[in-house]
Design an enzyme around this catalytic site. Sequence first.
Site, PDB file in Angstrom:
ATOM      1  N   TYR A 267     -10.687 -11.644  -6.353  1.00 20.89           N
ATOM      2  CA  TYR A 267      -9.816 -11.398  -7.382  1.00 20.89           C
ATOM      3  C   TYR A 267     -10.094 -12.580  -8.604  1.00 20.89           C
ATOM      4  CZ  TYR A 267      -7.168  -8.067  -4.920  1.00 20.89           C
ATOM      5  OH  TYR A 267      -7.104  -6.736  -4.230  1.00 20.89           O
TER       6      TYR A 267
ATOM      7  N   ARG B 264       0.777  -1.118   0.158  1.00 18.93           N
ATOM      8  CA  ARG B 264       0.052  -0.029   0.043  1.00 18.93           C
ATOM      9  C   ARG B 264       0.867   1.153   0.026  1.00 18.93           C
ATOM     10  NH1 ARG B 264      -2.004  -3.623   3.905  1.00 18.93           N
ATOM     11  NH2 ARG B 264      -4.247  -4.222   3.405  1.00 18.93           N
TER      12      ARG B 264
ATOM     13  N   ARG C 175      -1.493  -2.573  -6.977  1.00 19.07           N
ATOM     14  CA  ARG C 175      -1.771  -3.580  -6.145  1.00 19.07           C
ATOM     15  C   ARG C 175      -2.797  -4.798  -6.693  1.00 19.07           C
ATOM     16  NH1 ARG C 175      -1.838  -4.697  -0.415  1.00 19.07           N
ATOM     17  NH2 ARG C 175      -3.836  -5.036   0.512  1.00 19.07           N
TER      18      ARG C 175
ATOM     19  N   HIS D 208      -4.193  -9.312   3.670  1.00 19.80           N
ATOM     20  CA  HIS D 208      -5.580  -9.614   3.885  1.00 19.80           C
ATOM     21  C   HIS D 208      -5.850 -10.384   5.072  1.00 19.80           C
ATOM     22  CE1 HIS D 208      -6.554  -9.044  -0.409  1.00 19.80           C
ATOM     23  NE2 HIS D 208      -6.286  -7.784   0.014  1.00 19.80           N
TER      24      HIS D 208
ATOM     25  N   HIS E 165      -3.271   2.097  -6.247  1.00 23.08           N
ATOM     26  CA  HIS E 165      -4.036   0.973  -5.590  1.00 23.08           C
ATOM     27  C   HIS E 165      -4.144  -0.014  -6.787  1.00 23.08           C
ATOM     28  CE1 HIS E 165      -4.654  -0.587  -1.533  1.00 23.08           C
ATOM     29  NE2 HIS E 165      -6.040  -1.103  -2.454  1.00 23.08           N
TER      30      HIS E 165
ATOM     31  N   LYS F  58      -2.040  -0.754   8.728  1.00 23.98           N
ATOM     32  CA  LYS F  58      -3.487  -1.363   8.670  1.00 23.98           C
ATOM     33  C   LYS F  58      -3.591  -2.559   9.727  1.00 23.98           C
ATOM     34  CE  LYS F  58      -7.457  -1.744   5.582  1.00 23.98           C
ATOM     35  NZ  LYS F  58      -8.096  -1.738   4.035  1.00 23.98           N
TER      36      LYS F  58
END
Length: 407
Positions: A386, A256, A354, A377, A351, A281
Amino acid sequence: MLVELFPRIHARFSSLPLLGPHVDDFVIWLHARGHARLPIYRRIREAPRVDKGLRRRGVRSLNQVSRLQLLRLAPQDSQDDIYLAVLVRSLAEYLDEQGALADPVKTASQELVDAYRDHLDRVRGYAKMTVAHHASTVAEFLAFLGYDADPGILRRLKPRQLDAFIKAVAPRVSRESLQHTVAHLRAFLRFLVGRDALADGLGAAIDTPRVYRDERLPRSLPWETVQAFLAAIDRSTSMGRRDYAMFLLITTYGLRTSEVAALRLDDIEWRAGRLRVPRPKVKTPIVLPLTKEVGAAIIEYLRRGRPDLPHREVFLRVRSPAGVLKPTAITEAFQGWTRRAGLAISYQGPHCLRHSLAVHLLRRGTSIKAIGDLLGHRSAEATCVYLRLNIADLRDAALEVPSEVRS
């Protein structure tokens, strides 16, 4: 240094009643932050106007004025008077650092927002950026209610006032963003209930916009476009070498922008060939193998692009003022190189790189678990989205169209 800028008229600035004792040190401070001689000259030239403006407001000493009061001397639109605006902003920062200004008097809403920030950080354990988003929504909500003028309004809060706030926000945000606003508001109401400042049940009265699960596909680019974007970055300049290293990190590891900006020199273990990436995060770092290509790009930037500053962050600003790079600057760099390259990239932020890596790895047979771990994640569900972009494999799952339709 003031004498060097204004050999003949330096006394005009050093004799200013309020700012005079600080001007020379202020010039040194600006120079240390990487500002060039001409921008410093143009700033200092406006100092008499700021000094006069303060004295017109009855200020006899800088410790009588707060940072907010000083910032009010800047024009509302900085383009109306650029150098006055930049002087006021930089002067406010400098004087605040020196402790020369009066301590700001917090309003009732600021005190409540600060208490809520502390709650989200210490009790809820939210990431810094998440706390900032919640606090921004709450500050806007309190201003909408007129909380500073009437702090008791929260105890008289009604569903219609909540609806009115949501309606005021709705025209300028998407449904997804409005859903976040509602979630922020509900969390704040629960916080107030916990403080016995509000009756329970109001949060359930807020109607939230309907957003369907997975209704939007992740923003992904063809891998050929990603490679073309990297190739279009001009590495003959300091900025180009920095930006190439940053975007190579994103396209190699799926980082990120906040993770790239937070990367420090101590996070790179050169002998072990490892990269320790902070994860603000999820608050747990990840250790990744340092590839030769990424290592070479970072070394090239460190040797021939990185400013000689005491900061430990890897990526620093190239333009003045010198300092640490912010995540928003990485987004601006992505937009700039996209325009220069003339590529058909409709997305406004990096982003999408990514997301593109995730799809690229998926098509190469990488497991969902491995992709999720790389991207940071917390659940496999966040990574499974995805699968919908793996068009080649989805074609194999499609049923054949009947050649004849029987009635």
